[in-house]
Design an enzyme around this catalytic site. Structure first.
Site, PDB file in Angstrom:
ATOM      1  N   SER A  20       2.097   3.157   1.733  1.00  0.00           N
ATOM      2  CA  SER A  20       0.879   2.438   1.343  1.00  0.00           C
ATOM      3  C   SER A  20       0.550   1.331   2.347  1.00  0.00           C
ATOM      4  O   SER A  20      -0.607   1.126   2.716  1.00  0.00           O
ATOM      5  CB  SER A  20       1.061   1.794  -0.033  1.00  0.00           C
ATOM      6  OG  SER A  20       1.230   2.783  -1.013  1.00  0.00           O
ATOM      7  N   SER A 171      -5.271   2.225 -10.900  1.00  0.00           N
ATOM      8  CA  SER A 171      -5.086   2.969  -9.648  1.00  0.00           C
ATOM      9  C   SER A 171      -5.376   2.059  -8.473  1.00  0.00           C
ATOM     10  O   SER A 171      -6.486   1.537  -8.328  1.00  0.00           O
ATOM     11  CB  SER A 171      -6.026   4.179  -9.623  1.00  0.00           C
ATOM     12  OG  SER A 171      -6.210   4.610  -8.292  1.00  0.00           O
ATOM     13  N   ASP A 319       5.052   6.840  -8.608  1.00  0.00           N
ATOM     14  CA  ASP A 319       5.537   7.878  -7.686  1.00  0.00           C
ATOM     15  C   ASP A 319       7.028   8.188  -7.882  1.00  0.00           C
ATOM     16  O   ASP A 319       7.537   9.148  -7.301  1.00  0.00           O
ATOM     17  CB  ASP A 319       5.292   7.457  -6.233  1.00  0.00           C
ATOM     18  CG  ASP A 319       3.800   7.442  -5.899  1.00  0.00           C
ATOM     19  OD1 ASP A 319       3.009   8.059  -6.651  1.00  0.00           O
ATOM     20  OD2 ASP A 319       3.420   6.818  -4.886  1.00  0.00           O
ATOM     21  N   ARG A 350       2.462  16.635 -11.647  1.00  0.00           N
ATOM     22  CA  ARG A 350       3.895  16.329 -11.612  1.00  0.00           C
ATOM     23  C   ARG A 350       4.566  16.421 -12.980  1.00  0.00           C
ATOM     24  O   ARG A 350       5.796  16.483 -13.040  1.00  0.00           O
ATOM     25  CB  ARG A 350       4.124  14.958 -10.958  1.00  0.00           C
ATOM     26  CG  ARG A 350       3.894  15.010  -9.456  1.00  0.00           C
ATOM     27  CD  ARG A 350       4.140  13.684  -8.762  1.00  0.00           C
ATOM     28  NE  ARG A 350       3.932  13.834  -7.328  1.00  0.00           N
ATOM     29  CZ  ARG A 350       3.706  12.822  -6.496  1.00  0.00           C
ATOM     30  NH1 ARG A 350       3.662  11.575  -6.958  1.00  0.00           N
ATOM     31  NH2 ARG A 350       3.525  13.044  -5.197  1.00  0.00           N
TER      32      ARG A 350
HETATM   33  C1  S3P Z   1      -1.200   4.598  -3.545  1.00  0.00           C
HETATM   34  C2  S3P Z   1      -1.466   4.450  -4.866  1.00  0.00           C
HETATM   35  C3  S3P Z   1      -0.953   5.351  -5.906  1.00  0.00           C
HETATM   36  C4  S3P Z   1       0.208   6.195  -5.418  1.00  0.00           C
HETATM   37  C5  S3P Z   1      -0.045   6.770  -4.050  1.00  0.00           C
HETATM   38  C6  S3P Z   1      -0.316   5.662  -3.039  1.00  0.00           C
HETATM   39  C7  S3P Z   1      -1.791   3.645  -2.574  1.00  0.00           C
HETATM   40  O1  S3P Z   1      -2.014   6.196  -6.324  1.00  0.00           O
HETATM   41  O2  S3P Z   1       0.470   7.254  -6.326  1.00  0.00           O
HETATM   42  O3  S3P Z   1       1.098   7.507  -3.620  1.00  0.00           O
HETATM   43  O4  S3P Z   1      -1.328   3.576  -1.430  1.00  0.00           O
HETATM   44  O5  S3P Z   1      -2.739   2.941  -2.966  1.00  0.00           O
HETATM   45  P1  S3P Z   1      -3.052   5.699  -7.462  1.00  0.00           P
HETATM   46  O6  S3P Z   1      -3.533   4.410  -7.020  1.00  0.00           O
HETATM   47  O7  S3P Z   1      -4.154   6.692  -7.518  1.00  0.00           O
HETATM   48  O8  S3P Z   1      -2.237   5.664  -8.715  1.00  0.00           O
END
Ligand code: S3P
Length: 434
Positions: A20, A171, A319, A350
């Site tokens: 991220s 999210s 995750d 998942r």
């Molecule tokens: C992420 C946010 C998450 C995560 C993804 C990376 C990010 O998704 O599952 O692997 O970098 O902002 P969501 O924000 O849709 O839950």
């Protein structure tokens, strides 16, 4: 890839940079004035897709995979140029959703697509708030999925409208998309989520010079900041560390030290859940790296018991739920995972993928509407695992196989390239060196 019972795991490991944070470093570096240097950049396929997209948007970026250093020559908030071809995010939902917020504020049109999995994942969740901001964004197949066509708002010398968006889902991808569009708005932009999702965007935008306020589940960004290039050191990814945490806890006589892991409180749910399950896990050398807390994690084999995982903690370990399900198979009693219906719209569904594959290995697991229920203690046996090209599924089953009788074959196991290209080597080295 074929795996079988192995162990104990002993020694030290440094996991690759956070996915991220690596994505955001490239994006914000591109929107900043001047040079940004990113060290410990994750060399996984998803982050390389982000680099490729910004190169197509006219940003000079050099990547030195051996030293894991990326240099971005940012051109400021209004420095991106029209790409000659469709942008391709590959498998990366983060790239697709965050870049859409940025592209909504440009003075050109972009088409953006990705692989078969991305083209099935929901984009309505970003299209709807972006449209509230006045963005011109459409799903070319009219199914709220990629490919997307985005006509930048300032094509007609307009700007986006600042809004207060109440997101129905927790999210970080949705929140970040809206906040990034907010950089191009005519007033402040606020996002309130039902539970706080990872806050790397807020922390890093601040480091680059933007004004961002956070208050509980609400984040606000002011428009038109002057972002300045900077140095970023990416911490190790706790989502990658999670597989070694789980393997260290499960395999008898294991003791491992995982160095330099990001422990941002919006990401550290896995540590809380492991402790709740009775894990012997300890943090050492906690320091701050450019606004992100980092620590070494010491893990020792532990007898685990079942637990409940639900509510506000879910976004902080979203995750890691696949590998938590593996832990639960070896824990005494029942583990209930609830409030996690977001799992259905990840790289694979998942919930279904974990239930299907763990059942094949002999686990007592059932899917529920928004999670799963696992009754631990049944011995697992080897099986053929369909990873559905989902990196986190493949890595979770590599861990499960260390505890299963007989051989486990993981199909399409190379999908770990998305977030952890050297995963199998690193795992093997920990028990070979024991
Ligand atoms: C992420 C946010 C998450 C995560 C993804 C990376 C990010 O998704 O599952 O692997 O970098 O902002 P969501 O924000 O849709 O839950």
């Amino acid at each position: 890839m074929i795996y079988h019972k192995a162990g104990p795991l002993k020694g030290e490991i440094t996991v690759p940079g956070d996915k991220s944070i690596s994505h955001r470093a490239v994006m914000f570096g591109a929107l900043a004035e001047g040079r940004s240097e990113v060290s410990n950049f994750l060399q996984g396929a998803d982050c390389l897709s982000t680099i490729q997209c910004f190169r197509q948007l006219g940003i000079e970026i050099t990547n030195q995979p051996k030293s894991r250093t990326v240099t971005i020559h940012g051109k400021g908030l209004h420095g991106l140029t029209r790409p000659k071809e469709t942008l391709d995010v590959g498998n990366s939902g983060t790239t697709m959703r965050l870049i859409s917020g940025i592209l909504s504020g440009q003075n050109f049109t972009t088409t953006i697509t990705g692989d078969a999995s991305i083209r099935k994942r929901p984009m309505g969740r970003i299209m709807s708030p972006l449209r509230m901001m006045g963005a011109d964004i459409e799903s070319i197949g009219n199914n709220d999925c990629a490919p997307l066509l985005i006509n930048g708002k300032i094509i007609n010398h307009q700007s986006l409208n600042g809004i207060h968006y109440y997101s129905p889902v927790a999210s970080a991808q949705v929140k970040s998309c809206v906040l990034l569009a907010g950089l191009y708005a005519d007033g402040e932009t606020t996002v309130t989520e039902p539970s706080l999702s990872r806050d790397h965007t807020e922390r890093m935008l601040r480091q680059f010079g933007a004004t961002v306020h956070s208050n509980g589940n609400t984040a606000t960004v002011l428009p038109n900041p002057c972002l300045t290039g900077r140095k970023i050191v990416v911490p190790g990814d706790i989502s990658s560390a999670a597989y070694f945490i789980a393997a260290g806890l499960l395999v008898p006589n294991s003791e491992i030290l995982i160095k330099n892991v990001g422990i941002n409180p919006t990401r550290d749910g896995i540590i809380h859940v492991c402790k709740q399950m009775g894990a012997n896990i300890r943090l050492e050398n906690v320091v701050d790296h450019g606004g992100e807390p980092v620590a070494d994690i010491v893990v020792k084999h532990s007898e685990l018991h079942g637990t409940k995982v639900n509510g506000n903690i879910i976004p902080t370990l979203i995750d890691e739920i696949p590998v938590i399900a593996v832990l639960a198979c070896f824990a005494k009693g029942e583990t209930i995972i609830k409030d996690a219906s977001e799992l259905k719209v990840k790289e694979s569904n998942r919930i279904d993928t974990m239930v299907e594959n763990l059942s094949k290995m002999g686990a007592d697991i059932v899917a529920t509407e928004d999670g799963m229920i696992i009754r631990g203690g049944k011995p697992l046996h080897g099986a053929i695992i369909d990873s559905k090209f989902d990196h986190r599924i493949a890595m979770s089953f590599a861990v499960a196989s260390l505890m299963a009788e007989g051989n486990t074959k993981i199909l399409d196991s190379e999908c770990v390239n998305i977030s952890y290209p050297d995963f199998y080597t690193d795992l093997r080295n920990l028990y070979k060196g024991a």
